[in-house]
Design a protein around this motif. Structure first.
Motif, PDB file in Angstrom:
ATOM      1  N   UNK A  51       0.832  -1.199   0.000  1.00 53.88           N
ATOM      2  CA  UNK A  51       0.000   0.000   0.000  1.00 53.88           C
ATOM      3  C   UNK A  51       0.869   1.252   0.000  1.00 53.88           C
ATOM      4  N   UNK A  52       1.920   1.237   0.809  1.00 50.77           N
ATOM      5  CA  UNK A  52       2.787   2.403   0.907  1.00 50.77           C
ATOM      6  C   UNK A  52       3.501   2.712  -0.384  1.00 50.77           C
ATOM      7  N   UNK A  53       4.105   1.709  -1.024  1.00 52.67           N
ATOM      8  CA  UNK A  53       4.884   1.981  -2.234  1.00 52.67           C
ATOM      9  C   UNK A  53       3.973   2.380  -3.385  1.00 52.67           C
ATOM     10  N   UNK A  54       2.760   1.803  -3.462  1.00 50.85           N
ATOM     11  CA  UNK A  54       1.822   2.210  -4.505  1.00 50.85           C
ATOM     12  C   UNK A  54       1.362   3.652  -4.316  1.00 50.85           C
ATOM     13  N   UNK A  55       1.367   4.136  -3.088  1.00 50.63           N
ATOM     14  CA  UNK A  55       0.915   5.491  -2.797  1.00 50.63           C
ATOM     15  C   UNK A  55       1.994   6.538  -3.012  1.00 50.63           C
ATOM     16  N   UNK A  56       3.205   6.108  -3.337  1.00 46.76           N
ATOM     17  CA  UNK A  56       4.286   7.068  -3.573  1.00 46.76           C
ATOM     18  C   UNK A  56       4.443   7.411  -5.048  1.00 46.76           C
ATOM     19  N   UNK A  57       3.639   6.796  -5.911  1.00 45.88           N
ATOM     20  CA  UNK A  57       3.753   7.038  -7.349  1.00 45.88           C
ATOM     21  C   UNK A  57       2.396   7.415  -7.916  1.00 45.88           C
ATOM     22  N   UNK A  58       2.408   8.106  -9.051  1.00 42.62           N
ATOM     23  CA  UNK A  58       1.177   8.440  -9.739  1.00 42.62           C
ATOM     24  C   UNK A  58       0.690   7.301 -10.603  1.00 42.62           C
ATOM     25  N   UNK A 102      13.245   5.134   3.546  1.00 40.59           N
ATOM     26  CA  UNK A 102      13.056   6.361   4.323  1.00 40.59           C
ATOM     27  C   UNK A 102      12.074   6.116   5.457  1.00 40.59           C
ATOM     28  N   UNK A 103      12.263   6.824   6.558  1.00 48.47           N
ATOM     29  CA  UNK A 103      11.378   6.597   7.700  1.00 48.47           C
ATOM     30  C   UNK A 103       9.937   6.967   7.352  1.00 48.47           C
ATOM     31  N   UNK A 104       9.765   8.008   6.536  1.00 47.20           N
ATOM     32  CA  UNK A 104       8.436   8.413   6.097  1.00 47.20           C
ATOM     33  C   UNK A 104       8.333   8.231   4.585  1.00 47.20           C
ATOM     34  N   UNK A 105       7.395   7.428   4.139  1.00 47.81           N
ATOM     35  CA  UNK A 105       7.195   7.235   2.712  1.00 47.81           C
ATOM     36  C   UNK A 105       6.637   8.524   2.104  1.00 47.81           C
ATOM     37  N   UNK A 106       7.151   8.962   0.933  1.00 51.14           N
ATOM     38  CA  UNK A 106       6.659  10.191   0.294  1.00 51.14           C
ATOM     39  C   UNK A 106       5.317   9.977  -0.406  1.00 51.14           C
ATOM     40  N   UNK A 107       4.259   9.920   0.365  1.00 51.72           N
ATOM     41  CA  UNK A 107       2.914   9.663  -0.157  1.00 51.72           C
ATOM     42  C   UNK A 107       2.441  10.851  -0.981  1.00 51.72           C
ATOM     43  N   UNK A 108       1.839  10.579  -2.166  1.00 51.75           N
ATOM     44  CA  UNK A 108       1.324  11.645  -3.005  1.00 51.75           C
ATOM     45  C   UNK A 108       0.024  12.183  -2.425  1.00 51.75           C
ATOM     46  N   UNK A 109      -0.207  13.485  -2.603  1.00 48.13           N
ATOM     47  CA  UNK A 109      -1.466  14.071  -2.142  1.00 48.13           C
ATOM     48  C   UNK A 109      -2.643  13.465  -2.880  1.00 48.13           C
ATOM     49  N   UNK A 110      -2.496  13.293  -4.176  1.00 49.63           N
ATOM     50  CA  UNK A 110      -3.514  12.615  -4.972  1.00 49.63           C
ATOM     51  C   UNK A 110      -2.824  11.496  -5.710  1.00 49.63           C
ATOM     52  N   UNK A 111      -2.946  10.279  -5.187  1.00 53.91           N
ATOM     53  CA  UNK A 111      -2.166   9.165  -5.722  1.00 53.91           C
ATOM     54  C   UNK A 111      -2.611   8.745  -7.102  1.00 53.91           C
ATOM     55  N   UNK A 112      -3.707   9.305  -7.597  1.00 51.83           N
ATOM     56  CA  UNK A 112      -4.143   8.941  -8.939  1.00 51.83           C
ATOM     57  C   UNK A 112      -3.304   9.619 -10.009  1.00 51.83           C
ATOM     58  N   UNK A 113      -2.973  10.909  -9.799  1.00 56.82           N
ATOM     59  CA  UNK A 113      -2.310  11.629 -10.872  1.00 56.82           C
ATOM     60  C   UNK A 113      -1.214  12.571 -10.418  1.00 56.82           C
ATOM     61  N   UNK A 114      -1.378  13.240  -9.317  1.00 57.69           N
ATOM     62  CA  UNK A 114      -0.466  14.323  -8.986  1.00 57.69           C
ATOM     63  C   UNK A 114       0.923  13.824  -8.634  1.00 57.69           C
ATOM     64  N   UNK A 115       1.857  14.721  -8.749  1.00 57.58           N
ATOM     65  CA  UNK A 115       3.240  14.383  -8.428  1.00 57.58           C
ATOM     66  C   UNK A 115       3.725  15.080  -7.177  1.00 57.58           C
TER      67      UNK A 115
END
Length: 525
Positions: free
Chosen positions: A395-402, A493-506
């Motif tokens: 879940x975490x790694x999928x949420x770090x990419x668009x 990284x201790x905190x995964x860089x989660x995207x604000x909008x995991x569908x499209x935004x960077x």
């Protein structure tokens, strides 16, 4: 990457509300097909060999399918990012069903093995694209629900597969093992075509430019993976590790690795882009889940033999000792969201794999010969620990990419896990056979011991040798778990860089160790 238009948001909303349930049902059916066909053939081998012959090569019924699934994952991941999930999933399901039909019509073992490889080529699309679509359809806070459902389907299917295969082979015909896929797959395919409507997404390419597919990269990745995995699967089984075939395959594989690097560095849109390994989060998750695949070999391959040879259990009871982890794994995965929302993805995964390390190490201290409830309890605890480990990472790694990178990212994670399992089977098989041979005077291997039981009780010397061999394997699995812990500690990284909008935004934001902090990605909903 640019944001979505109001029209695309409306399309996504219609999928999420009115039709998402049907799509989820299709994904679960597709996942069940992929999971069943990994195990359902095992108990029908005597009937298949009796009908078609080819006993000396029957192991390729499993190896061929596994190789095709594994090496095709990166290709399907990139294609789903380029053309969308739906066409890849539809094409993969069609190839899988075609392979199933051809397997049912096979006239000899060579044909059946070839058609199993066709099945595997479709199975790679099912595994990777289902996991990617699950992240597309659900926002971050809801992804544990769909992932736990998929985990449950996978676990139940994997456990039920051998039993179902045995029933069909005994009371119908082994060909029904493959024919039963057709109606299930047809329903899944119809639901996908009818109800999955992906929103149109703006492309970063210039107007009029066509999507370029790295077919040279796909071919070299496929060839490289196929050669190296064949060397691992067949080494020590079909030929000795230091024999000419092993040396030739590993040498060819290493040369192909260099070729893959050259081809992918020159490609405009590579199948395996360099950012998969340059980004700390993705690289750490890839390595950690590769270690997960490695350690999973210990219970799935060796525990049933231990239960039968050392504990004296019947095959059904031995299977139950293994299957209990399928009860605790999805439950722990579903509950993991309450943990990672407080302490973050990485620390939750470290908690799970740290516990798994201790549980695997505890296996070494089980009394000899012991009682069945002891390894059963350890497996129940291990399932809970691994559920707490795996799902936060996925879940975490999928949420770090668009959206445009999620298919490639998911495929790389699954590819590393599958490769870890292949390496684990080769390494731990060699370890187990070496320990067994040392205890039995230089002769024998674990497969021959298992085949020689025939419902009887193994001699005392054999029981102690099997116990020592399985203990050595579990020690190796504990080391693999510890390696995953260290990777997360020093690489992730201790905190995964989660995207604000995991569908499209960077635009990323890190996950916080406060309640509800990871609820920032609304996804396609």
């Amino acid at each position: 990457m640019s944001g979505t238009t109001p029209a695309t948001r409306d399309a996504a909303q219609r999928t999420a509300t009115g039709q998402r349930g049907a799509v989820v049902a299709a994904l679960m059916l597709a996942m069940a097909l992929a999971a069943l066909d990994s195990t359902i053939v095992s108990t029908a081998v005597p009937q298949i060999v009796g009908d078609l012959g080819g006993f000396s090569v029957f192991s390729w019924l499993f190896s061929g399918y596994l190789l095709a699934v594994t090496v095709s994952l990166p290709v399907y991941g990139k294609l789903s990012d380029t053309f969308g999930r739906k066409p890849v999933l539809v094409a993969g399901a069609a190839v899988f069903l075609l392979g199933s039909l051809l397997c049912a019509l096979a006239w000899n073992m060579a044909a059946l093995i070839a058609f199993r490889i066709v099945q595997g080529l479709g199975g790679g699309a099912l595994q990777g694209t289902v996991q990617t679509l699950a992240a597309d359809l659900y926002p971050l806070e809801e992804r544990p629900k769909i992932q736990s459902k998929l985990s449950t389907v996978w676990a139940v299917s994997a456990v039920a597969g051998p039993g179902l295969g045995g029933v069909l082979a005994a009371y119908a015909d082994w060909r029904w093992i493959f024919l039963v896929n057709l109606p299930i797959g047809a329903v899944a395919l119809w639901l996908i075509v009818r109800h999955l409507h992906e929103p149109r997404r703006e492309s970063s390419r210039s107007p009029g430019a066509r999507a370029r597919v790295d077919w040279a990269g796909a071919l070299t990745v496929f060839a490289c993976g196929g050669v190296l995995l064949t060397a691992l699967v067949q080494g020590g089984v079909a030929w000795p590790w230091l024999s000419a075939p092993s040396v030739a395959l590993f040498g060819t594989g290493l040369a192909l690795v260099a070729l893959v690097v050259v081809v992918e560095r020159r490609a405009a849109e590579p199948i395996i882009p360099g950012w998969v390994w340059r980004r700390r989060t993705i690289a750490a998750v890839n390595l950690a889940l590769g270690a997960l695949g490695l350690l999973m070999v210990a219970p799935t391959v060796f525990l049933p033999t231990y239960a039968q040879s050392v504990l004296g259990l019947a095959p059904v009871a031995a299977g139950f000792v293994l299957s209990v982890w399928t009860l605790s794994w999805p439950v722990a995965a579903a509950l993991s969201q309450h943990v990672y929302r407080r302490i973050g993805f990485r620390d939750t995964a470290m908690l799970g794999i740290g516990a798994a390390t201790l549980i695997l190490f505890a296996f070494l201290f089980l009394p000899y010969p012991g009682r069945a409830w002891q390894p059963t309890l350890l497996m129940l605890l291990l399932g809970a620990a691994l559920g707490l480990f795996q799902l936060p990472l996925i879940v975490g790694v999928q949420s770090t990419v668009g959206w445009a990178e999620r298919g490639t990212t998911t495929a790389s994670v699954l590819f590393c896990r599958q490769t870890g399992q292949t390496i684990g089977a080769a390494v731990f098989g060699a370890v187990a056979n070496g320990v067994l041979a040392a205890h039995l005077g230089g002769t024998g291997d674990l497969d021959s011991v298992t085949r020689g039981l025939d419902g009887g009780v193994a001699p005392e010397a054999t029981r102690r040798a099997v116990a020592a061999a399985v203990h050595a394997v579990y020690l190796g699995a504990a080391c693999a778990a510890a390696l995953a812990f260290l990777v997360l500690l020093f690489v992730a990284p201790r905190r995964f860089p989660v995207l604000r909008n995991s569908a499209d935004r960077a635009a990323p934001e890190t996950d916080q160790s406060t309640p509800g902090a990871d609820r920032s990605a609304p996804g396609t909903d």
